[in-house]
Design a protein around this motif. Structure first.
Motif, PDB file in Angstrom:
ATOM      1  N   VAL A 113      -1.497   1.407  -4.627  1.00 33.97           N
ATOM      2  CA  VAL A 113      -1.869   1.878  -3.298  1.00 33.97           C
ATOM      3  C   VAL A 113      -0.618   2.530  -2.713  1.00 33.97           C
ATOM      4  O   VAL A 113       0.506   2.197  -3.095  1.00 33.97           O
ATOM      5  CB  VAL A 113      -2.371   0.758  -2.348  1.00 33.97           C
ATOM      6  CG1 VAL A 113      -3.658   0.136  -2.860  1.00 33.97           C
ATOM      7  CG2 VAL A 113      -1.319  -0.289  -2.126  1.00 33.97           C
ATOM      8  N   THR A 114      -0.837   3.452  -1.803  1.00 30.70           N
ATOM      9  CA  THR A 114       0.270   4.086  -1.093  1.00 30.70           C
ATOM     10  C   THR A 114       0.163   3.705   0.365  1.00 30.70           C
ATOM     11  O   THR A 114      -0.918   3.792   0.961  1.00 30.70           O
ATOM     12  CB  THR A 114       0.194   5.626  -1.240  1.00 30.70           C
ATOM     13  OG1 THR A 114       0.238   5.952  -2.635  1.00 30.70           O
ATOM     14  CG2 THR A 114       1.345   6.300  -0.519  1.00 30.70           C
ATOM     15  N   VAL A 115       1.267   3.261   0.945  1.00 25.03           N
ATOM     16  CA  VAL A 115       1.302   2.860   2.352  1.00 25.03           C
ATOM     17  C   VAL A 115       2.130   3.888   3.109  1.00 25.03           C
ATOM     18  O   VAL A 115       3.279   4.169   2.739  1.00 25.03           O
ATOM     19  CB  VAL A 115       1.917   1.450   2.521  1.00 25.03           C
ATOM     20  CG1 VAL A 115       2.045   1.089   3.992  1.00 25.03           C
ATOM     21  CG2 VAL A 115       1.073   0.419   1.778  1.00 25.03           C
ATOM     22  N   GLU A 116       1.531   4.459   4.148  1.00 23.61           N
ATOM     23  CA  GLU A 116       2.230   5.458   4.959  1.00 23.61           C
ATOM     24  C   GLU A 116       2.242   5.030   6.418  1.00 23.61           C
ATOM     25  O   GLU A 116       1.251   4.515   6.938  1.00 23.61           O
ATOM     26  CB  GLU A 116       1.564   6.820   4.813  1.00 23.61           C
ATOM     27  CG  GLU A 116       1.686   7.365   3.405  1.00 23.61           C
ATOM     28  CD  GLU A 116       1.221   8.809   3.276  1.00 23.61           C
ATOM     29  OE1 GLU A 116       0.937   9.450   4.301  1.00 23.61           O
ATOM     30  OE2 GLU A 116       1.153   9.286   2.133  1.00 23.61           O
ATOM     31  N   THR A 152       1.943   5.517  10.235  1.00 28.21           N
ATOM     32  CA  THR A 152       1.184   6.422  11.098  1.00 28.21           C
ATOM     33  C   THR A 152       1.768   6.468  12.502  1.00 28.21           C
ATOM     34  O   THR A 152       1.622   7.473  13.195  1.00 28.21           O
ATOM     35  CB  THR A 152      -0.299   6.014  11.165  1.00 28.21           C
ATOM     36  OG1 THR A 152      -0.391   4.660  11.626  1.00 28.21           O
ATOM     37  CG2 THR A 152      -0.958   6.143   9.790  1.00 28.21           C
ATOM     38  N   THR A 199      -1.181   3.027   7.179  1.00 20.94           N
ATOM     39  CA  THR A 199      -2.443   3.198   6.475  1.00 20.94           C
ATOM     40  C   THR A 199      -2.178   3.087   4.981  1.00 20.94           C
ATOM     41  O   THR A 199      -1.283   3.762   4.454  1.00 20.94           O
ATOM     42  CB  THR A 199      -3.091   4.563   6.790  1.00 20.94           C
ATOM     43  OG1 THR A 199      -3.386   4.620   8.189  1.00 20.94           O
ATOM     44  CG2 THR A 199      -4.377   4.759   6.000  1.00 20.94           C
ATOM     45  N   ALA A 200      -2.939   2.236   4.318  1.00 20.76           N
ATOM     46  CA  ALA A 200      -2.884   2.117   2.862  1.00 20.76           C
ATOM     47  C   ALA A 200      -4.003   2.971   2.293  1.00 20.76           C
ATOM     48  O   ALA A 200      -5.127   2.956   2.806  1.00 20.76           O
ATOM     49  CB  ALA A 200      -3.058   0.667   2.438  1.00 20.76           C
ATOM     50  N   THR A 201      -3.702   3.712   1.225  1.00 20.35           N
ATOM     51  CA  THR A 201      -4.688   4.563   0.569  1.00 20.35           C
ATOM     52  C   THR A 201      -4.726   4.208  -0.910  1.00 20.35           C
ATOM     53  O   THR A 201      -3.675   4.124  -1.564  1.00 20.35           O
ATOM     54  CB  THR A 201      -4.324   6.058   0.731  1.00 20.35           C
ATOM     55  OG1 THR A 201      -4.188   6.348   2.130  1.00 20.35           O
ATOM     56  CG2 THR A 201      -5.390   6.955   0.125  1.00 20.35           C
ATOM     57  N   ASN A 202      -5.935   3.994  -1.429  1.00 23.36           N
ATOM     58  CA  ASN A 202      -6.053   3.708  -2.855  1.00 23.36           C
ATOM     59  C   ASN A 202      -6.292   5.008  -3.632  1.00 23.36           C
ATOM     60  O   ASN A 202      -6.482   6.067  -3.035  1.00 23.36           O
ATOM     61  CB  ASN A 202      -7.132   2.650  -3.138  1.00 23.36           C
ATOM     62  CG  ASN A 202      -8.534   3.107  -2.781  1.00 23.36           C
ATOM     63  OD1 ASN A 202      -8.864   4.288  -2.750  1.00 23.36           O
ATOM     64  ND2 ASN A 202      -9.397   2.143  -2.506  1.00 23.36           N
ATOM     65  N   GLY A 242      -9.251   7.202  -2.748  1.00 22.13           N
ATOM     66  CA  GLY A 242      -9.303   7.825  -1.433  1.00 22.13           C
ATOM     67  C   GLY A 242      -9.688   6.891  -0.308  1.00 22.13           C
ATOM     68  O   GLY A 242      -9.764   7.306   0.844  1.00 22.13           O
ATOM     69  N   THR A 302      -9.216   4.111   2.550  1.00 22.01           N
ATOM     70  CA  THR A 302      -8.082   3.811   3.426  1.00 22.01           C
ATOM     71  C   THR A 302      -8.316   2.522   4.191  1.00 22.01           C
ATOM     72  O   THR A 302      -9.458   2.109   4.428  1.00 22.01           O
ATOM     73  CB  THR A 302      -7.826   4.945   4.443  1.00 22.01           C
ATOM     74  OG1 THR A 302      -8.980   5.104   5.269  1.00 22.01           O
ATOM     75  CG2 THR A 302      -7.498   6.251   3.735  1.00 22.01           C
ATOM     76  N   SER A 320      -6.296   0.638   7.593  1.00 25.78           N
ATOM     77  CA  SER A 320      -5.209   0.636   8.571  1.00 25.78           C
ATOM     78  C   SER A 320      -4.785  -0.787   8.868  1.00 25.78           C
ATOM     79  O   SER A 320      -5.609  -1.701   8.894  1.00 25.78           O
ATOM     80  CB  SER A 320      -5.664   1.318   9.859  1.00 25.78           C
ATOM     81  OG  SER A 320      -5.961   2.673   9.609  1.00 25.78           O
TER      82      SER A 320
END
Length: 147
Positions: free
Chosen positions: A9-12, A14, A20-23, A26, A28, A30
């Motif tokens: 997962v990618t955590v960005e 915001t 927001t984590a995205t797998n 696609g 998501t 929060s």
């Protein structure tokens, strides 16, 4: 065994304290600091860990029991005490997973009720990747990429 065992997962970030984590598919999710400021109701990372433990074992148990009968109630509560000390730092202790499951009357429901304890035990002892990882323990490596 799965074709691709790597899970990511990618955590960005915001905004301040919110992420927001995205797998890879696609999806998501929060989450944030749980400060309660500005009506913040998002899950904290600790709550996400508890949800992951409960969700993982709930899926296992649901698959095993619902093939026999649709539950009238299916709830899983996961709790733990957050502690901090100088030796081991922040962590959760005394983790508990409590199932509250009921089935309607009927032959299939009787079978589902009968296998429920075994399904919970099998999930805990073998199947649930999340709780197995927490219980067994695995190193976590943190690195910083060159910017």
């Amino acid at each position: 065994m799965t074709d691709n065992p790597l899970r990511t997962v990618t955590v960005e970030r915001t905004s301040t304290g919110r992420f927001t984590a995205t797998n890879v598919r696609g999806g998501t999710l929060s989450f944030g600091t749980g400060s309660g400021a500005d009506g913040d109701t998002e899950f904290t990372p600790v709550e996400l860990l508890l949800a992951a433990i409960g969700g993982c074992t709930a899926v296992d148990v649901d698959i095993a029991t619902s093939r026999h009968a649709e539950p009238a109630k299916f709830s899983v509560t996961v709790a733990g005490n957050k502690v901090s000390d100088d030796e081991l730092g922040n962590r959760l202790t005394d983790l508990t997973v409590t199932f509250s499951v009921t089935f309607p009357d009927g032959e299939g429901a009787d079978r589902a009720r009968a296998i429920l304890p075994r399904a919970v035990k099998t999930s805990h002892d073998r199947l649930c990747t999340v709780s197995r990882t927490v219980e067994i323990g695995t190193p976590v490596t943190a690195t910083v990429e060159d910017a």
